[in-house]
Design an enzyme around this catalytic site. Sequence first.
Site, mmCIF file in Angstrom:
data_model
loop_
_atom_site.group_PDB
_atom_site.id
_atom_site.type_symbol
_atom_site.label_atom_id
_atom_site.label_comp_id
_atom_site.label_asym_id
_atom_site.label_seq_id
_atom_site.Cartn_x
_atom_site.Cartn_y
_atom_site.Cartn_z
ATOM 1 N N ASP A 11 -7.250 -5.706 0.022
ATOM 2 C CA ASP A 11 -8.143 -5.513 -1.126
ATOM 3 C C ASP A 11 -9.553 -5.380 -0.574
ATOM 4 O O ASP A 11 -9.804 -5.640 0.614
ATOM 5 C CB ASP A 11 -8.042 -6.747 -2.050
ATOM 6 C CG ASP A 11 -9.006 -6.681 -3.228
ATOM 7 O OD1 ASP A 11 -9.211 -5.590 -3.786
ATOM 8 O OD2 ASP A 11 -9.578 -7.732 -3.586
ATOM 9 N N CYS A 74 -5.632 -3.478 -4.725
ATOM 10 C CA CYS A 74 -6.975 -3.185 -5.234
ATOM 11 C C CYS A 74 -6.847 -1.932 -6.079
ATOM 12 O O CYS A 74 -6.313 -0.915 -5.615
ATOM 13 C CB CYS A 74 -7.915 -2.929 -4.050
ATOM 14 S SG CYS A 74 -9.551 -2.330 -4.509
ATOM 15 N N CYS A 187 -8.108 -3.851 -12.780
ATOM 16 C CA CYS A 187 -8.905 -4.450 -11.705
ATOM 17 C C CYS A 187 -8.241 -5.764 -11.323
ATOM 18 O O CYS A 187 -7.765 -6.503 -12.194
ATOM 19 C CB CYS A 187 -10.338 -4.698 -12.186
ATOM 20 S SG CYS A 187 -11.361 -5.539 -10.966
HETATM 21 N N1 DGL Z 1 -10.686 -5.086 -6.056
HETATM 22 C C1 DGL Z 1 -11.446 -4.179 -6.901
HETATM 23 C C2 DGL Z 1 -10.511 -3.477 -7.876
HETATM 24 O O1 DGL Z 1 -9.433 -3.951 -8.186
HETATM 25 C C3 DGL Z 1 -12.535 -4.897 -7.657
HETATM 26 C C4 DGL Z 1 -13.673 -5.371 -6.812
HETATM 27 C C5 DGL Z 1 -14.426 -4.243 -6.135
HETATM 28 O O2 DGL Z 1 -15.090 -3.433 -6.810
HETATM 29 O O3 DGL Z 1 -14.348 -4.172 -4.924
HETATM 30 O O4 DGL Z 1 -10.842 -2.423 -8.347
#
Ligand code: DGL
Length: 268
Positions: A11, A74, A187
């Site tokens: 992630d 992610c 997210c």
């Molecule tokens: N891990 C990101 C997502 O799921 C959220 C945090 C970020 O913007 O890095 O989109």
Amino acid sequence: MNAERPIGIFDSGIGGLTVARAVTELLPQETLLYVGDTAHLPYGDKSAEAVQHYALRIANFLLNRQCKALVIACNTASAVAFEAVASLAAGRLPVINVIDPVVQAVAADSSLHKVGIIGTRATIRSQVYERKLRQLRPDLEVVSQATALLAGMIEAGFYNNQVSHAIIKNYLRYPDFADIQAMILACTHYPLIRTEIQAFFPPEVRIFDSTAPVALQLAHELDTWSLRATARTGAHQFFVTDFTDSFEQTTRLFFGEAVHLEPLALWE
Ligand code: DGL
């Protein structure tokens, strides 16, 4: 590929631990090798090219460590870098993103006619959910909104309180969301505010997040590839590309228990 090798999971930071937690709950015999690219957090405000570059480097590291499967935990990286990571893996091992399992779960519910999506700017800009949902359910109306403040808000510990209620309400009273029948939490951080989001909508509005569907998809892929481990081979390992104490303290929020983070010099 050896079934006793770890599962590589990555992630932009520690939010992906919500997915890692669901995986350990469903598949307790598996060993995880987690990378959080805290040096480049947040991915949600980066260009697609930058996120692809980061994702490929991390995937390469996990492949060199002989992981038996890759999980892109992610949404932003899944939205803009899944194809690139899948071609790096070149069909040698399963590669799972956090988008397809949710899209399949939403598409399978024929009672849904209009769904909302919230996520980072990069995820929403990519329109990947709309595209994938349209392939399975051309009749489904999809409305989306970037909710750029939410990931940082949660990481700073603001959830289930007055501040988070006010910010969430401000985003969700978007007029297009007024008559949705389901909301996709696109997210990794949003499972922590799932209850607040559900409370904003009437109880019949279904909330989808990626945690359980991704763990189930991973289990399915491991079975298909005959890669299920029989027993844990060691402790999980959690790496971050930039270490701070506050990242380590925040892991408990996302993983449900404190996690020891190890620094990984991937960018030097
Ligand atoms: N891990 C990101 C997502 O799921 C959220 C945090 C970020 O913007 O890095 O989109």
